[in-house]
Design a protein around this motif. Structure first.
Motif, PDB file in Angstrom:
ATOM      1  N   TYR A   1       0.828  -1.211   0.000  1.00 22.95           N
ATOM      2  CA  TYR A   1       0.000   0.000   0.000  1.00 22.95           C
ATOM      3  C   TYR A   1       0.860   1.258   0.000  1.00 22.95           C
ATOM      4  N   THR A   2       1.839   1.328   0.905  1.00 27.27           N
ATOM      5  CA  THR A   2       2.713   2.508   0.934  1.00 27.27           C
ATOM      6  C   THR A   2       3.548   2.594  -0.343  1.00 27.27           C
ATOM      7  N   GLY A   3       4.002   1.452  -0.839  1.00 25.90           N
ATOM      8  CA  GLY A   3       4.804   1.433  -2.060  1.00 25.90           C
ATOM      9  C   GLY A   3       4.035   1.909  -3.271  1.00 25.90           C
ATOM     10  N   SER A   4       2.748   1.572  -3.364  1.00 22.04           N
ATOM     11  CA  SER A   4       1.952   1.994  -4.518  1.00 22.04           C
ATOM     12  C   SER A   4       1.806   3.508  -4.569  1.00 22.04           C
ATOM     13  N   TRP A   5       1.748   4.145  -3.401  1.00 23.40           N
ATOM     14  CA  TRP A   5       1.686   5.609  -3.368  1.00 23.40           C
ATOM     15  C   TRP A   5       3.019   6.218  -3.769  1.00 23.40           C
ATOM     16  N   LEU A   6       4.106   5.594  -3.367  1.00 25.29           N
ATOM     17  CA  LEU A   6       5.425   6.079  -3.787  1.00 25.29           C
ATOM     18  C   LEU A   6       5.588   5.943  -5.298  1.00 25.29           C
ATOM     19  N   VAL A   7       5.106   4.852  -5.854  1.00 25.42           N
ATOM     20  CA  VAL A   7       5.122   4.676  -7.313  1.00 25.42           C
ATOM     21  C   VAL A   7       4.325   5.791  -7.981  1.00 25.42           C
ATOM     22  N   PHE A   8       3.138   6.062  -7.457  1.00 29.08           N
ATOM     23  CA  PHE A   8       2.271   7.080  -8.040  1.00 29.08           C
ATOM     24  C   PHE A   8       2.955   8.449  -8.054  1.00 29.08           C
ATOM     25  N   PHE A   9       3.545   8.839  -6.938  1.00 28.42           N
ATOM     26  CA  PHE A   9       4.121  10.177  -6.837  1.00 28.42           C
ATOM     27  C   PHE A   9       5.495  10.290  -7.492  1.00 28.42           C
ATOM     28  N   PHE A  10       6.370   9.321  -7.298  1.00 32.22           N
ATOM     29  CA  PHE A  10       7.738   9.445  -7.786  1.00 32.22           C
ATOM     30  C   PHE A  10       7.913   8.895  -9.205  1.00 32.22           C
ATOM     31  N   LEU A  11       7.556   7.638  -9.428  1.00 31.70           N
ATOM     32  CA  LEU A  11       7.779   7.045 -10.742  1.00 31.70           C
ATOM     33  C   LEU A  11       6.789   7.574 -11.774  1.00 31.70           C
ATOM     34  N   GLY A  12       5.543   7.803 -11.353  1.00 29.87           N
ATOM     35  CA  GLY A  12       4.566   8.387 -12.277  1.00 29.87           C
ATOM     36  C   GLY A  12       5.002   9.771 -12.729  1.00 29.87           C
TER      37      GLY A  12
ATOM     38  N   TYR B   1      10.217  -3.875  -3.869  1.00 30.71           N
ATOM     39  CA  TYR B   1       9.089  -4.167  -2.979  1.00 30.71           C
ATOM     40  C   TYR B   1       9.202  -5.574  -2.393  1.00 30.71           C
ATOM     41  N   ALA B   2       9.448  -6.561  -3.246  1.00 30.50           N
ATOM     42  CA  ALA B   2       9.509  -7.951  -2.793  1.00 30.50           C
ATOM     43  C   ALA B   2      10.655  -8.153  -1.805  1.00 30.50           C
ATOM     44  N   PHE B   3      11.820  -7.597  -2.127  1.00 28.95           N
ATOM     45  CA  PHE B   3      12.986  -7.761  -1.264  1.00 28.95           C
ATOM     46  C   PHE B   3      12.771  -7.082   0.091  1.00 28.95           C
ATOM     47  N   SER B   4      12.302  -5.826   0.069  1.00 24.57           N
ATOM     48  CA  SER B   4      12.117  -5.094   1.327  1.00 24.57           C
ATOM     49  C   SER B   4      11.027  -5.724   2.186  1.00 24.57           C
ATOM     50  N   SER B   5       9.947  -6.180   1.565  1.00 31.16           N
ATOM     51  CA  SER B   5       8.872  -6.827   2.320  1.00 31.16           C
ATOM     52  C   SER B   5       9.362  -8.107   2.976  1.00 31.16           C
ATOM     53  N   ALA B   6      10.111  -8.904   2.219  1.00 30.16           N
ATOM     54  CA  ALA B   6      10.621 -10.174   2.752  1.00 30.16           C
ATOM     55  C   ALA B   6      11.586  -9.937   3.913  1.00 30.16           C
ATOM     56  N   VAL B   7      12.491  -8.970   3.750  1.00 34.70           N
ATOM     57  CA  VAL B   7      13.483  -8.711   4.805  1.00 34.70           C
ATOM     58  C   VAL B   7      12.816  -8.166   6.061  1.00 34.70           C
TER      59      VAL B   7
ATOM     60  N   MET C   1      -3.670  -3.090  -4.338  1.00 33.63           N
ATOM     61  CA  MET C   1      -2.871  -2.839  -3.136  1.00 33.63           C
ATOM     62  C   MET C   1      -3.593  -1.814  -2.263  1.00 33.63           C
ATOM     63  N   THR C   2      -4.816  -2.134  -1.893  1.00 35.55           N
ATOM     64  CA  THR C   2      -5.602  -1.197  -1.103  1.00 35.55           C
ATOM     65  C   THR C   2      -5.150  -1.198   0.351  1.00 35.55           C
ATOM     66  N   PHE C   3      -5.617  -0.214   1.123  1.00 34.98           N
ATOM     67  CA  PHE C   3      -5.269  -0.161   2.537  1.00 34.98           C
ATOM     68  C   PHE C   3      -5.790  -1.425   3.207  1.00 34.98           C
ATOM     69  N   PRO C   4      -4.936  -2.203   3.862  1.00 33.56           N
ATOM     70  CA  PRO C   4      -5.315  -3.541   4.334  1.00 33.56           C
ATOM     71  C   PRO C   4      -6.556  -3.589   5.221  1.00 33.56           C
ATOM     72  N   LEU C   5      -6.759  -2.592   6.087  1.00 32.93           N
ATOM     73  CA  LEU C   5      -7.927  -2.628   6.969  1.00 32.93           C
ATOM     74  C   LEU C   5      -9.236  -2.562   6.199  1.00 32.93           C
ATOM     75  N   VAL C   6      -9.211  -1.926   5.023  1.00 35.72           N
ATOM     76  CA  VAL C   6     -10.419  -1.858   4.202  1.00 35.72           C
ATOM     77  C   VAL C   6     -10.807  -3.242   3.722  1.00 35.72           C
ATOM     78  N   ARG C   7      -9.801  -4.083   3.459  1.00 35.70           N
ATOM     79  CA  ARG C   7     -10.086  -5.431   2.955  1.00 35.70           C
ATOM     80  C   ARG C   7     -10.375  -6.422   4.079  1.00 35.70           C
ATOM     81  N   THR C   8      -9.789  -6.226   5.252  1.00 37.77           N
ATOM     82  CA  THR C   8      -9.914  -7.227   6.308  1.00 37.77           C
ATOM     83  C   THR C   8     -11.069  -6.962   7.266  1.00 37.77           C
ATOM     84  N   SER C   9     -11.545  -5.734   7.344  1.00 32.98           N
ATOM     85  CA  SER C   9     -12.605  -5.420   8.296  1.00 32.98           C
ATOM     86  C   SER C   9     -13.970  -5.483   7.637  1.00 32.98           C
ATOM     87  N   SER C  10     -14.851  -6.313   8.152  1.00 35.15           N
ATOM     88  CA  SER C  10     -16.206  -6.413   7.605  1.00 35.15           C
ATOM     89  C   SER C  10     -16.963  -5.107   7.767  1.00 35.15           C
ATOM     90  N   ASP C  11     -16.577  -4.304   8.753  1.00 35.59           N
ATOM     91  CA  ASP C  11     -17.238  -3.019   8.937  1.00 35.59           C
ATOM     92  C   ASP C  11     -16.987  -2.098   7.757  1.00 35.59           C
TER      93      ASP C  11
END
Length: 275
Positions: A65-76, A124-130, A224-234
């Motif tokens: 989620y945080t990485g997708s925003w960095l992609v949007f602002f920096f790489l985009g 992303y994959a390397f940093s997440s795994a580490v 890559m949405t904010f995780p709480l939006v996907r995990t919370s039934s509320d």
């Protein structure tokens, strides 16, 4: 294709803006999420203690989620700069006059975008795994792989975002206008359109509101949405016939469709435009 990529690197290696964008993205991507440790360390309730987001498999979604925003602002922003600078400085015209075909010029930009997407996904994959391995008690390989296709989702999200940036740059061409449209559409215009859809469906008395989920940038965000939006039934089940996010298979499929559509429209627009 390799020669086209080498040419693009030569063009922009002395561009300080492009260099800074790459450096900031590379430095921030692995570490920006760690800054949250001190912000929410005493969080309770639905927002769990911040240390838990670094555990496997949760880190895959929070880092994504945080990485997708960095992609949007920096790489985009970088993709916008790469194309609009060539227009304003007339290097695109010179390239095509002195030997490049339009197809080769466009292919060079697409090649750069694919390479940027691969680079961002590896980071992303390397940093997440580490981060996950360092914070997860009782770590094992099976736990590391329990990520719901997170690496593929991040790649498609990145590719779609950068192809959207390319489309905006090709259509609007001018740097300032392209930047305004690129940032305004997903942050302002599309949310307004989604709100109008919701309002219209409420007024019509039709309870099935899933149409609003199929707007292009919302679909990419669901990868890559904010995780709480996907995990919370509320958050998800706000109505019996309405969900706020796509399932992963639908998000992946729609993300591929929109990425291909952005690329196709960008090529069609570039092919018909004057140099």
């Amino acid at each position: 294709m390799l020669q086209l990529l080498k040419t693009e690197i030569k063009k922009f290696k002395s561009n300080s803006t492009i260099t800074l964008l790459i450096v900031f993205f590379t430095l921030l991507m692995p570490f920006v999420i760690l800054t949250l440790k001190g912000v929410f360390k005493d969080a309770t309730g639905p927002i769990k203690a911040i240390s838990e987001i670094y555990d496997l498999p949760m880190i895959w979604d929070y880092q994504g989620y945080t990485g997708s925003w960095l992609v949007f602002f920096f790489l985009g922003f970088m993709v916008l700069q790469m194309f609009t600078n060539e227009v304003s400085q007339r290097t695109m015209r010179q390239n095509i006059i002195f030997g490049y075909t339009k197809k080769e010029f466009f292919t060079a930009k697409v090649t750069v975008i694919i390479c940027l997407s691969i680079f961002a996904t590896i980071l992303y994959a390397f940093s997440s795994a580490v981060i996950g391995m360092l914070h997860t008690p009782g770590f094992d390989f099976e736990l590391l792989m329990d990520n719901n296709w997170a690496i593929l989702r991040f790649f498609i999200s990145t590719l779609g975002t950068l192809f959207f940036a390319l489309l905006v740059a090709v259509v609007f061409r001018r740097g300032g206008l392209s930047m305004f449209i690129y940032f305004a559409y997903p942050l302002i215009l599309e949310p307004i359109m989604r709100g109008l859809v919701i309002y219209g469906l409420i007024k019509s008395g039709k309870p099935n509101w899933t149409l609003m989920n199929y707007f292009p940038m919302n679909t990419l965000e669901d990868l890559m949405t904010f995780p709480l939006v996907r995990t919370s039934s509320d958050f998800i089940n706000v109505h019996e016939n309405m969900t706020l996010v796509h399932s992963y298979p639908i998000a992946i499929g729609m993300g591929i469709v929109y990425s291909a559509l952005f690329l196709f429209l960008a090529w069609r627009s570039f092919k018909k435009s004057d140099i």
